[in-house]
Each structure stands twice: as C-alpha cells, then as structure tokens.
Write a protein that holds these residues in place. Structure first.
Motif, PDB file in Angstrom:
ATOM      1  N   ALA A 158      42.232  38.820  38.299  1.00 47.30           N
ATOM      2  CA  ALA A 158      40.850  38.328  38.416  1.00 47.30           C
ATOM      3  C   ALA A 158      40.781  37.556  39.726  1.00 47.30           C
ATOM      4  O   ALA A 158      41.827  37.223  40.304  1.00 47.30           O
ATOM      5  CB  ALA A 158      40.475  37.419  37.251  1.00 47.30           C
ATOM      6  N   SER A 159      39.571  37.243  40.182  1.00 45.34           N
ATOM      7  CA  SER A 159      39.441  36.375  41.349  1.00 45.34           C
ATOM      8  C   SER A 159      39.889  34.965  40.945  1.00 45.34           C
ATOM      9  O   SER A 159      39.810  34.585  39.768  1.00 45.34           O
ATOM     10  CB  SER A 159      38.002  36.380  41.853  1.00 45.34           C
ATOM     11  N   ALA A 160      40.360  34.206  41.937  1.00 38.88           N
ATOM     12  CA  ALA A 160      40.993  32.902  41.657  1.00 38.88           C
ATOM     13  C   ALA A 160      40.146  31.959  40.788  1.00 38.88           C
ATOM     14  O   ALA A 160      40.691  31.301  39.898  1.00 38.88           O
ATOM     15  CB  ALA A 160      41.402  32.241  42.965  1.00 38.88           C
TER      16      ALA A 160
ATOM     17  N   ASP B  37      45.666  37.032  41.639  1.00 44.47           N
ATOM     18  CA  ASP B  37      44.429  37.055  42.431  1.00 44.47           C
ATOM     19  C   ASP B  37      44.336  38.367  43.198  1.00 44.47           C
ATOM     20  O   ASP B  37      45.007  38.557  44.211  1.00 44.47           O
ATOM     21  CB  ASP B  37      44.410  35.866  43.394  1.00 44.47           C
ATOM     22  N   TYR B  38      43.469  39.260  42.712  1.00 49.10           N
ATOM     23  CA  TYR B  38      43.415  40.586  43.351  1.00 49.10           C
ATOM     24  C   TYR B  38      42.810  40.530  44.751  1.00 49.10           C
ATOM     25  O   TYR B  38      42.927  41.470  45.526  1.00 49.10           O
ATOM     26  CB  TYR B  38      42.638  41.579  42.474  1.00 49.10           C
ATOM     27  N   ARG B  39      42.163  39.383  45.072  1.00 47.01           N
ATOM     28  CA  ARG B  39      41.581  39.280  46.423  1.00 47.01           C
ATOM     29  C   ARG B  39      42.621  38.857  47.456  1.00 47.01           C
ATOM     30  O   ARG B  39      42.344  38.895  48.652  1.00 47.01           O
ATOM     31  CB  ARG B  39      40.428  38.278  46.407  1.00 47.01           C
TER      32      ARG B  39
ATOM     33  N   ARG C  88      30.364  41.033  37.992  1.00 42.38           N
ATOM     34  CA  ARG C  88      31.115  39.761  38.025  1.00 42.38           C
ATOM     35  C   ARG C  88      31.109  39.039  36.684  1.00 42.38           C
ATOM     36  O   ARG C  88      31.519  37.876  36.600  1.00 42.38           O
ATOM     37  CB  ARG C  88      30.485  38.804  39.079  1.00 42.38           C
ATOM     38  N   VAL C  89      30.654  39.691  35.635  1.00 45.48           N
ATOM     39  CA  VAL C  89      30.511  39.001  34.345  1.00 45.48           C
ATOM     40  C   VAL C  89      31.883  38.601  33.796  1.00 45.48           C
ATOM     41  O   VAL C  89      32.844  39.346  33.886  1.00 45.48           O
ATOM     42  CB  VAL C  89      29.775  39.906  33.324  1.00 45.48           C
ATOM     43  N   THR C  90      31.943  37.408  33.231  1.00 41.70           N
ATOM     44  CA  THR C  90      33.144  36.935  32.534  1.00 41.70           C
ATOM     45  C   THR C  90      32.922  37.168  31.045  1.00 41.70           C
ATOM     46  O   THR C  90      31.996  36.601  30.468  1.00 41.70           O
ATOM     47  CB  THR C  90      33.352  35.430  32.801  1.00 41.70           C
TER      48      THR C  90
HETATM   49  P1  NDP Z   1      32.858  44.326  33.087  1.00 37.81           P
HETATM   50  O1  NDP Z   1      31.530  44.597  33.682  1.00 37.81           O
HETATM   51  O2  NDP Z   1      32.932  43.346  31.969  1.00 37.81           O
HETATM   52  O3  NDP Z   1      33.859  43.858  34.271  1.00 37.81           O
HETATM   53  C1  NDP Z   1      33.529  42.732  34.995  1.00 37.81           C
HETATM   54  C2  NDP Z   1      34.799  42.033  35.438  1.00 37.81           C
HETATM   55  O4  NDP Z   1      35.527  42.862  36.352  1.00 37.81           O
HETATM   56  C3  NDP Z   1      34.528  40.721  36.150  1.00 37.81           C
HETATM   57  O5  NDP Z   1      34.985  39.640  35.361  1.00 37.81           O
HETATM   58  C4  NDP Z   1      35.321  40.865  37.464  1.00 37.81           C
HETATM   59  O6  NDP Z   1      36.074  39.709  37.759  1.00 37.81           O
HETATM   60  C5  NDP Z   1      36.266  42.012  37.216  1.00 37.81           C
HETATM   61  N1  NDP Z   1      36.635  42.720  38.435  1.00 37.81           N
HETATM   62  C6  NDP Z   1      35.809  43.360  39.302  1.00 37.81           C
HETATM   63  N2  NDP Z   1      36.533  43.909  40.311  1.00 37.81           N
HETATM   64  C7  NDP Z   1      37.831  43.617  40.045  1.00 37.81           C
HETATM   65  C8  NDP Z   1      39.060  43.927  40.697  1.00 37.81           C
HETATM   66  N3  NDP Z   1      39.099  44.654  41.831  1.00 37.81           N
HETATM   67  N4  NDP Z   1      40.211  43.494  40.138  1.00 37.81           N
HETATM   68  C9  NDP Z   1      40.199  42.776  38.996  1.00 37.81           C
HETATM   69  N5  NDP Z   1      39.071  42.438  38.331  1.00 37.81           N
HETATM   70  C10 NDP Z   1      37.902  42.863  38.860  1.00 37.81           C
HETATM   71  O7  NDP Z   1      33.466  45.708  32.649  1.00 37.81           O
HETATM   72  P2  NDP Z   1      34.106  46.174  31.244  1.00 37.81           P
HETATM   73  O8  NDP Z   1      35.373  45.428  31.028  1.00 37.81           O
HETATM   74  O9  NDP Z   1      33.095  46.161  30.179  1.00 37.81           O
HETATM   75  O10 NDP Z   1      34.429  47.693  31.594  1.00 37.81           O
HETATM   76  C11 NDP Z   1      35.355  47.993  32.638  1.00 37.81           C
HETATM   77  C12 NDP Z   1      35.307  49.475  32.970  1.00 37.81           C
HETATM   78  O11 NDP Z   1      35.814  50.221  31.876  1.00 37.81           O
HETATM   79  C13 NDP Z   1      33.918  50.042  33.266  1.00 37.81           C
HETATM   80  O12 NDP Z   1      34.026  50.996  34.299  1.00 37.81           O
HETATM   81  C14 NDP Z   1      33.537  50.743  31.977  1.00 37.81           C
HETATM   82  O13 NDP Z   1      32.605  51.785  32.164  1.00 37.81           O
HETATM   83  C15 NDP Z   1      34.891  51.242  31.530  1.00 37.81           C
HETATM   84  N6  NDP Z   1      34.976  51.449  30.089  1.00 37.81           N
HETATM   85  C16 NDP Z   1      35.498  52.615  29.636  1.00 37.81           C
HETATM   86  C17 NDP Z   1      35.635  52.851  28.296  1.00 37.81           C
HETATM   87  C18 NDP Z   1      36.269  54.105  27.803  1.00 37.81           C
HETATM   88  O14 NDP Z   1      36.146  54.444  26.619  1.00 37.81           O
HETATM   89  N7  NDP Z   1      36.952  54.855  28.648  1.00 37.81           N
HETATM   90  C19 NDP Z   1      35.143  51.901  27.292  1.00 37.81           C
HETATM   91  C20 NDP Z   1      34.710  50.635  27.867  1.00 37.81           C
HETATM   92  C21 NDP Z   1      34.609  50.442  29.227  1.00 37.81           C
HETATM   93  P3  NDP Z   1      35.866  38.981  39.187  1.00 37.81           P
HETATM   94  O15 NDP Z   1      34.502  38.334  39.128  1.00 37.81           O
HETATM   95  O16 NDP Z   1      37.012  38.034  39.256  1.00 37.81           O
HETATM   96  O17 NDP Z   1      35.903  40.073  40.222  1.00 37.81           O
END
Ligand code: NDP
Length: 301
Positions: free
Chosen positions: A174-176, A192-194, A291-293
């Motif tokens: 996740a981001s820091a 920290d992936y960034r 960016r949702v948590t």
């Molecule tokens: P979310 O929208 O909840 O993910 C948001 C999070 O992703 C944020 O907290 C953000 O953290 C983090 N994030 C964004 N970029 C990065 C990165 N490069 N490295 C690490 N963290 C990152 O998504 P979901 O968890 O609901 O779904 C994730 C994916 O999985 C989607 O593509 C969804 O379509 C897929 N999915 C597939 C399913 C299946 O059956 N195959 C079922 C459910 C989901 P930060 O702010 O720190 O960047």
C-alpha cells in the motif's frame, strides 16, 4: 420499490433511481429487504461496459445485507425475519442497488449480530474473492510468507486478515500513509509500492489484486514451487511458479468461514464511507479513483 438502474452504458451519471414493482420470490428463492449494498469495481466496470453482464436497462450490485421478508417454495437455511448477508447469483441480473432483491436462499448466511448492515454489505464479494484465493486455491499454511498486493483495498484488507488467521507471515503493499491501517489488520510487513527500492523475497503465496504491471513487479519474489493467485490480472510469466486465477462465485461454505472468523474477532470489515442509494454515482466516482481504504457501501433502509 426504488432501484438504481441505467438505460445505457456510460459514466456515473447514467445511474438513476427509478420506482418499480417489488419482485416475488420464485422456488428456492427469498425476498430480502435490502438494508445496505456493497460497492465493487465490477459494478463500475459493468456500468461502463468494460465487463459485459447484460444489455441495459441494467441494475448493478452484488453485495446484500438485509432482512428476509418472504420465502419462496423450497427455500431453505433462513427464515422470515432473519438478518442475512450474501453475494447471490441473481436470477435475472445483478440487482443489489435496490430496496428489495430476490435470490436463491442458499446464497445467503445469517448476519452476525455484532456486524452492522453496512459492514455486512462490504463482506460478501470481496471476502469470498479473498477466501477462494487464499483458502480454496492457495491453501495458505501456518508460517508461509504471503504477500497481498493491494492490501488496503476491498479484497486486500480482508485477504491479509484471512492469511493472518491461517498463521501466515503477511506482507502487504500500500502507499505509506496506509501502513498504519495495514498494521492494525495484523500485517507483519507493510511494503510501500511507491518506493522504487522496496523489495520482498521468499514468498510462498502472492495474492495479486492490483493488476498485471504490479503483479510482474512482485513475481520474482515468489519461490520456486510457490503460487500466484490473481484476481485482477490474467497473464503471468514465471517458470516454476504455479498460477491460478480466481473468478469469485457464490459460496455458502466460504461465507460461513468468513462469518466464523468475524465471530472469533479475526476479521473486520473496514467501511471507508457510506452513501444513500440516490448517490450511487458519487460512490462510483470515488471508487473508480482507486484510492479507497476497505469498502464503500450504499445504505438503503
Ligand atoms: P479497490 O478499489 O478496493 O482497491 C483500492 C486500493 O488499491 C486502494 O486502497 C489503493 O491503495 C490500492 N492500490 C492501488 N494501486 C496500488 C498498487 N500499485 N499497489 C498496491 N496497492 C494499490 O479494489 P478491490 O480490492 O475491490 O478490487 C481489486 C481488483 O480486483 C479490481 O480490479 C477488481 O475488479 C478485481 N476483482 C476481481 C474479482 C474476481 O472474481 N476475479 C473479484 C473482486 C475484485 P493506495 O491508496 O495506497 O494506492
């Protein structure tokens, strides 16, 4: 009853609340009064036609928390008045953004008393994805090193807790600013992936919830014979590493497992924000920004 529907594919503005007739449960189905509906990326991907689930007019939404109001002939496992949660395979199309849904009774379980409807609506789709990836497919064992890529998201924040509950050593990206949150979930090693210099090694399991580019960054850390479970990427190239892709499906056994972890205090659903049904479009905008948590949820009743 109210239902959020779209007459065409497009941006969040195509989502409209309309009035329609309350459905009646068919054989083995239940009618559930929806109290909260979870929001998932597949909802906006369907809305925008990135994923095709049917022609408009269309209602999105898979996650339901509510109260059973009526049983169809042959419905089992739940009773009228029960508080339930589920990710049902709806008989016609996804339809959770609504006052009422009908769906197979076997796709619901009773909601734990200590869980609010909003938290319960955040659990099924994301929780089952994490469960099917880490329990059914990877079969995570005590002491294994598990990296959850995207650990702060809807799927990821539940995945890290499931891996911890199975006794793994858990790393999470996740981001820091979100590392404190990850630690609160039990993550042993936030990454920290960034940070371009961040490295990880010796993984038994990589649970990849972010996408192909991110998955390929962490892939070299998976040991020979380890496993990559992807939910958001299909292509990986790693000789000596097993690869399985999960497409989440309704699963009463998985839901029961999740609910048991909640009962033991080993799993919590983090709801970042709730929105009224009328603001489904606003919720999509926030979700799509990526960016949702934890989870976003619509409160319905
Ligand atoms: P979310 O929208 O909840 O993910 C948001 C999070 O992703 C944020 O907290 C953000 O953290 C983090 N994030 C964004 N970029 C990065 C990165 N490069 N490295 C690490 N963290 C990152 O998504 P979901 O968890 O609901 O779904 C994730 C994916 O999985 C989607 O593509 C969804 O379509 C897929 N999915 C597939 C399913 C299946 O059956 N195959 C079922 C459910 C989901 P930060 O702010 O720190 O960047």
């Amino acid at each position: 009853m109210r239902v959020v529907t779209q007459q065409e594919f497009g941006g969040p503005e195509v989502l409209r609340v309309i009035e329609t007739d309350r459905p009646a449960p068919g054989p083995t189905e239940v009618l559930v009064r929806v109290h909260a509906a979870g929001i998932n990326p597949v909802d906006w991907k369907t809305r925008a036609h990135e994923v095709f689930m049917g022609e408009p007019p269309y209602t999105v939404g898979w996650d339901v928390s509510g109260v059973v109001e009526e049983l169809g002939f042959g419905a089992t496992g739940v009773d009228v008045g029960d508080e339930v949660l589920g990710m049902p395979l709806f008989p016609r199309q996804a339809a959770a953004y609504a006052d009422y849904v009908v769906a197979p009774s076997r796709h619901f379980v009773r909601k734990p008393k200590g869980l609010s409807h909003a938290e319960a609506a955040g659990l099924p789709l994301a929780g089952l994805t994490a469960w099917q990836a880490l329990v059914d497919v990877a079969n995570v064992q005590p002491g294994q090193r598990v990296l959850v890529d995207g650990a702060a998201g809807g799927v990821g924040h539940l995945a890290v807790q499931i891996a911890k509950a199975r006794g793994a050593y858990v790393l999470g990206t996740a981001s820091a600013p979100k590392h404190e949150f990850l630690r609160s979930l039990g993550v042993d090693e936030p990454v920290d992936y960034r940070d371009p210099n961040a490295t990880v090694t010796g993984l038994d399991v990589l649970a990849a919830t972010v996408g192909e580019e991110s998955t390929s960054r962490w892939l070299p850390a998976v040991r020979h014979g380890g496993i990559v479970v992807t939910v958001a990427a299909s292509q990986i190239d790693a000789p000596g590493v097993r690869h399985r892709q999960v497409l989440v499906e309704p699963d009463q056994i998985g839901l029961t497992g999740l609910v048991e972890l909640i009962g033991k205090g080993q799993l919590k659903v983090h709801v970042e924000q709730t929105f009224p049904l009328e603001e489904a479009g606003k919720a999509h905008e926030l979700g799509e920004a990526g960016r949702v948590t934890g989870k976003l949820v619509l409160t319905v009743a």
